[in-house]
Design a protein around this motif. Structure first.
Motif, mmCIF file in Angstrom:
data_model
loop_
_atom_site.group_PDB
_atom_site.id
_atom_site.type_symbol
_atom_site.label_atom_id
_atom_site.label_comp_id
_atom_site.label_asym_id
_atom_site.label_seq_id
_atom_site.Cartn_x
_atom_site.Cartn_y
_atom_site.Cartn_z
ATOM 1 N N ALA A 13 10.660 11.096 -10.129
ATOM 2 C CA ALA A 13 9.837 10.164 -10.900
ATOM 3 C C ALA A 13 10.654 9.005 -11.468
ATOM 4 N N PRO A 14 11.764 9.246 -12.175
ATOM 5 C CA PRO A 14 12.528 8.090 -12.646
ATOM 6 C C PRO A 14 13.150 7.294 -11.499
ATOM 7 N N ALA A 15 13.511 7.959 -10.408
ATOM 8 C CA ALA A 15 14.042 7.231 -9.248
ATOM 9 C C ALA A 15 12.978 6.297 -8.691
ATOM 10 N N SER A 16 11.743 6.768 -8.622
ATOM 11 C CA SER A 16 10.644 5.928 -8.159
ATOM 12 C C SER A 16 10.432 4.737 -9.089
ATOM 13 N N LEU A 17 10.493 4.990 -10.386
ATOM 14 C CA LEU A 17 10.307 3.913 -11.350
ATOM 15 C C LEU A 17 11.394 2.859 -11.221
ATOM 16 N N TYR A 18 12.653 3.271 -11.158
ATOM 17 C CA TYR A 18 13.758 2.316 -11.065
ATOM 18 C C TYR A 18 13.718 1.542 -9.746
ATOM 19 N N LEU A 19 13.401 2.214 -8.654
ATOM 20 C CA LEU A 19 13.295 1.523 -7.373
ATOM 21 C C LEU A 19 12.107 0.571 -7.343
ATOM 22 N N GLY A 20 11.003 0.953 -7.998
ATOM 23 C CA GLY A 20 9.853 0.059 -8.079
ATOM 24 C C GLY A 20 10.166 -1.197 -8.870
ATOM 25 N N ILE A 21 10.897 -1.040 -9.966
ATOM 26 C CA ILE A 21 11.305 -2.202 -10.757
ATOM 27 C C ILE A 21 12.227 -3.094 -9.930
ATOM 28 N N ALA A 22 13.172 -2.494 -9.221
ATOM 29 C CA ALA A 22 14.100 -3.270 -8.392
ATOM 30 C C ALA A 22 13.361 -4.004 -7.278
ATOM 31 N N GLY A 23 12.429 -3.333 -6.620
ATOM 32 C CA GLY A 23 11.669 -3.974 -5.548
ATOM 33 C C GLY A 23 10.823 -5.128 -6.051
ATOM 34 N N ALA A 24 10.165 -4.927 -7.196
ATOM 35 C CA ALA A 24 9.341 -6.000 -7.757
ATOM 36 C C ALA A 24 10.207 -7.176 -8.200
ATOM 37 N N LEU B 187 13.221 -8.005 -7.005
ATOM 38 C CA LEU B 187 13.772 -8.673 -5.819
ATOM 39 C C LEU B 187 12.734 -9.540 -5.126
ATOM 40 N N SER B 188 11.482 -9.145 -5.170
ATOM 41 C CA SER B 188 10.445 -9.936 -4.503
ATOM 42 C C SER B 188 10.210 -11.280 -5.179
ATOM 43 N N LEU B 189 10.675 -11.439 -6.403
ATOM 44 C CA LEU B 189 10.507 -12.701 -7.120
ATOM 45 C C LEU B 189 11.564 -13.737 -6.758
ATOM 46 N N CYS C 273 13.279 -7.031 -0.737
ATOM 47 C CA CYS C 273 12.508 -6.140 -1.603
ATOM 48 C C CYS C 273 11.924 -4.929 -0.892
ATOM 49 N N TRP C 274 11.872 -4.919 0.417
ATOM 50 C CA TRP C 274 11.086 -3.892 1.087
ATOM 51 C C TRP C 274 11.707 -2.502 1.077
ATOM 52 N N LEU C 275 13.018 -2.397 1.175
ATOM 53 C CA LEU C 275 13.624 -1.064 1.160
ATOM 54 C C LEU C 275 13.428 -0.363 -0.184
ATOM 55 N N PRO C 276 13.764 -0.988 -1.326
ATOM 56 C CA PRO C 276 13.508 -0.286 -2.585
ATOM 57 C C PRO C 276 12.014 -0.067 -2.849
ATOM 58 N N ALA C 277 11.182 -1.001 -2.415
ATOM 59 C CA ALA C 277 9.746 -0.832 -2.626
ATOM 60 C C ALA C 277 9.202 0.336 -1.816
ATOM 61 N N LEU C 278 9.628 0.445 -0.578
ATOM 62 C CA LEU C 278 9.168 1.553 0.272
ATOM 63 C C LEU C 278 9.650 2.893 -0.276
ATOM 64 N N LEU C 279 10.913 2.952 -0.707
ATOM 65 C CA LEU C 279 11.418 4.186 -1.305
ATOM 66 C C LEU C 279 10.684 4.517 -2.603
ATOM 67 N N ALA C 280 10.339 3.514 -3.385
ATOM 68 C CA ALA C 280 9.590 3.747 -4.625
ATOM 69 C C ALA C 280 8.219 4.352 -4.328
ATOM 70 N N ILE C 281 7.578 3.876 -3.281
ATOM 71 C CA ILE C 281 6.259 4.403 -2.908
ATOM 72 C C ILE C 281 6.376 5.858 -2.444
ATOM 73 N N VAL C 282 7.343 6.130 -1.575
ATOM 74 C CA VAL C 282 7.514 7.496 -1.055
ATOM 75 C C VAL C 282 7.887 8.453 -2.186
ATOM 76 N N PHE C 283 8.899 8.067 -2.992
ATOM 77 C CA PHE C 283 9.311 8.920 -4.106
ATOM 78 C C PHE C 283 8.191 9.064 -5.120
ATOM 79 N N GLY C 284 7.416 8.008 -5.315
ATOM 80 C CA GLY C 284 6.314 8.065 -6.271
ATOM 81 C C GLY C 284 5.247 9.064 -5.859
ATOM 82 N N LEU D 196 3.066 2.223 -8.381
ATOM 83 C CA LEU D 196 2.395 0.930 -8.513
ATOM 84 C C LEU D 196 3.363 -0.236 -8.353
ATOM 85 N N LEU D 197 4.543 -0.128 -8.948
ATOM 86 C CA LEU D 197 5.532 -1.197 -8.803
ATOM 87 C C LEU D 197 6.074 -1.267 -7.379
ATOM 88 N N GLY D 198 6.032 -0.162 -6.654
ATOM 89 C CA GLY D 198 6.433 -0.185 -5.254
ATOM 90 C C GLY D 198 5.484 -1.015 -4.405
#
Length: 120
Positions: free
Chosen positions: A33-44, A46-48, A57-68, A91-93
């Motif tokens: 859960a915290p790994a998903s949160l941190y990766l989702g924040i990083a992906g979001a 990076l996309s900016l 942004c796609w690698l951390p976002a994809l990992l955030a979705i899977v881990f989430g 959601l952030l993923g």
């Protein structure tokens, strides 16, 4: 004065502590859960970044979705342990999708503007 020595604690007094520790280890954890949160924040985040962000942004976002999703399933089995972190990570993923679409729309609009020469 009394000749009685102080009594030592019995093993029965230690059983509730040992039982509480055993219950805690049997309960499990939800470390994704915290790994998903941190990766989702990083992906979001990076996309900016302009130009390179949609590619980075796609690698951390994809990992955030899977881990989430995995941690949401784990949280369901653990009475909601870290459910909120797992949900926000998921959601952030997904956040880079609309941000990337906005970057593409901005790039297309900018490309359409610059294709036409300025008339004097």
């Amino acid at each position: 004065m009394s000749d009685q020595q102080p009594s030592l604690p019995s093993l029965a007094a230690r059983e509730p502590v040992a039982q509480a520790h055993a219950d805690e280890t049997q309960r499990g954890t939800n470390r994704l859960a915290p790994a998903s949160l941190y990766l989702g924040i990083a992906g979001a985040a990076l996309s900016l970044i302009p130009v390179a962000g949609p590619f980075l942004c796609w690698l951390p976002a994809l990992l955030a979705i899977v881990f989430g999703f995995l941690s949401l399933r784990t949280a369901r089995g653990l009475n909601g342990l870290r459910h909120t972190e797992a949900l926000w990570g998921t959601l952030l993923g997904f956040a880079p999708i609309p941000i990337t679409v906005l970057w593409l729309a901005f790039g297309v609009a900018l490309g359409g503007i610059t294709d036409h020469p300025i008339a004097h």
